[in-house]
Enzyme design. Structure first.
Site, mmCIF file in Angstrom:
data_model
loop_
_atom_site.group_PDB
_atom_site.id
_atom_site.type_symbol
_atom_site.label_atom_id
_atom_site.label_comp_id
_atom_site.label_asym_id
_atom_site.label_seq_id
_atom_site.Cartn_x
_atom_site.Cartn_y
_atom_site.Cartn_z
ATOM 1 N N ASP A 85 -10.576 0.170 14.301
ATOM 2 C CA ASP A 85 -11.220 0.077 12.985
ATOM 3 C C ASP A 85 -12.640 0.641 13.006
ATOM 4 O O ASP A 85 -13.538 0.116 12.331
ATOM 5 C CB ASP A 85 -11.241 -1.389 12.493
ATOM 6 C CG ASP A 85 -9.837 -1.965 12.346
ATOM 7 O OD1 ASP A 85 -8.927 -1.197 11.974
ATOM 8 O OD2 ASP A 85 -9.658 -3.162 12.597
ATOM 9 N N GLN B 121 -7.817 -3.987 -4.831
ATOM 10 C CA GLN B 121 -8.753 -2.883 -4.646
ATOM 11 C C GLN B 121 -8.247 -1.893 -3.595
ATOM 12 O O GLN B 121 -8.515 -0.695 -3.682
ATOM 13 C CB GLN B 121 -10.143 -3.413 -4.266
ATOM 14 C CG GLN B 121 -10.753 -4.311 -5.336
ATOM 15 C CD GLN B 121 -10.755 -3.666 -6.713
ATOM 16 O OE1 GLN B 121 -11.068 -2.489 -6.862
ATOM 17 N NE2 GLN B 121 -10.379 -4.440 -7.722
ATOM 18 N N GLU B 122 -7.491 -2.391 -2.604
ATOM 19 C CA GLU B 122 -6.861 -1.479 -1.639
ATOM 20 C C GLU B 122 -5.982 -0.478 -2.374
ATOM 21 O O GLU B 122 -5.955 0.716 -2.057
ATOM 22 C CB GLU B 122 -6.006 -2.264 -0.631
ATOM 23 C CG GLU B 122 -6.798 -3.182 0.281
ATOM 24 C CD GLU B 122 -5.920 -3.922 1.296
ATOM 25 O OE1 GLU B 122 -4.926 -3.343 1.780
ATOM 26 O OE2 GLU B 122 -6.232 -5.089 1.605
ATOM 27 N N HIS C 123 -8.210 -1.050 5.717
ATOM 28 C CA HIS C 123 -8.548 -2.312 6.388
ATOM 29 C C HIS C 123 -9.166 -3.270 5.364
ATOM 30 O O HIS C 123 -10.037 -2.864 4.585
ATOM 31 C CB HIS C 123 -9.522 -2.054 7.538
ATOM 32 C CG HIS C 123 -9.844 -3.300 8.311
ATOM 33 N ND1 HIS C 123 -8.973 -3.820 9.243
ATOM 34 C CD2 HIS C 123 -10.905 -4.134 8.272
ATOM 35 C CE1 HIS C 123 -9.498 -4.931 9.743
ATOM 36 N NE2 HIS C 123 -10.672 -5.148 9.176
ATOM 37 N N MET D 274 0.685 -2.521 12.345
ATOM 38 C CA MET D 274 -0.024 -3.517 13.141
ATOM 39 C C MET D 274 -0.091 -3.188 14.632
ATOM 40 O O MET D 274 -0.227 -4.068 15.468
ATOM 41 C CB MET D 274 0.604 -4.898 12.918
ATOM 42 C CG MET D 274 0.305 -5.432 11.521
ATOM 43 S SD MET D 274 -1.454 -5.283 11.067
ATOM 44 C CE MET D 274 -1.570 -6.361 9.663
ATOM 45 N N ASN E 127 0.834 -1.215 0.000
ATOM 46 C CA ASN E 127 0.000 0.000 0.000
ATOM 47 C C ASN E 127 0.865 1.259 0.000
ATOM 48 O O ASN E 127 0.531 2.239 -0.678
ATOM 49 C CB ASN E 127 -0.966 -0.001 1.188
ATOM 50 C CG ASN E 127 -2.218 -0.820 0.900
ATOM 51 O OD1 ASN E 127 -3.043 -0.426 0.089
ATOM 52 N ND2 ASN E 127 -2.324 -1.979 1.529
#
Ligand code: GAR
Length: 208
Positions: free
Chosen positions: A146, A174-175, A110, A91, A14
């Site tokens: 979250d 898709q992230e 997420h 994390m 990412n």
């Protein structure tokens, strides 16, 4: 320009997608000034150094408490005049005072359609639950886990022969689409947070 810090713990795909979308000009007027990892051999640190971005490992065991760790982290963020913090596979849960200090300026990605499947192993949770659709969510980070205001989501179909790996891979694709899009919206000043609701593009909610 918008000064961005990215917090990572691992692979950094990412992070890479944000870097690529800045370099390609999709995201304008933004730069990643620093990448911070809590894991010394995170591949994300290499990706950053590869693009000549400052990459810093903060060793949690050298900072007695979460408070101390985050004080040190804030010092770094201030040094780099950071406007926006991106969690990208980071994390660790951030403490409340850190989150309040950067309210609506911390984003997370997420791998589920929140509020389903919070926490670790979201893709495994989705498979075991038997949902037919999962996906990914970009949200602002609030004091819960979250649970912050949702910026963008993308659905991904769950297939009958999916494994955790195959589903994770399709969600990850898709992230890499919605995280850069959310960052672009932020940088362009197109996100407006009203309580839990994030309005994009249109500043006013339609009135009936
Ligand atoms: C991504 O799938 C991200 O959504 C997930 O970890 C992966 C990091 O990959 N994050 C979480 O599960 C947060 N609880 P990356 O290091 O290649 O970006």
């Amino acid at each position: 320009t918008c000064n961005i810090a990215v917090l990572v713990s691992g692979r950094g795909s990412n992070l890479q997608s944000i870097i690529d979308n800045i370099e390609s000009g999709y995201i304008r007027n933004a730069s990643i000034n620093v990448v911070v990892s809590d894991v010394h051999d995170a591949y994300a640190l290499e990706r950053a150094r590869d693009r000549a971005i400052d990459a810093i490992f903060i060793n949690p065991s050298e900072h007695g408490s979460k408070k101390d760790y985050e004080k040190y982290l804030i010092g770094i963020l201030e040094e780099y005049s950071i406007d926006l913090i991106l969690l990208a596979g980071y994390m660790r849960l951030l403490g409340n005072s850190f989150i309040r200090r950067y309210k609506n300026r911390i984003m997370n990605i997420h791998p589920s359609l929140l509020p389903s499947f919070k926490g670790l192993d979201a893709q495994k949770q989705a498979l075991e639950y038997g949902v037919k659709v999962s996906g990914c969510t970009v949200h602002f980070v609030d004091e819960g886990m979250d649970s912050g205001p949702i910026i963008l989501q993308q659905s991904v179909r769950v297939l009958e022969n999916d494994t955790v790996e195959s589903l994770s891979e399709r969600i990850l694709e898709q992230e890499h689409v919605i995280y850069p899009e959310a960052v672009k919206l932020f940088v362009e000043g197109k996100l407006k947070v009203q309580g839990r609701i994030v309005l994009t593009r249109n500043y006013e909610r339609p009135v009936k």
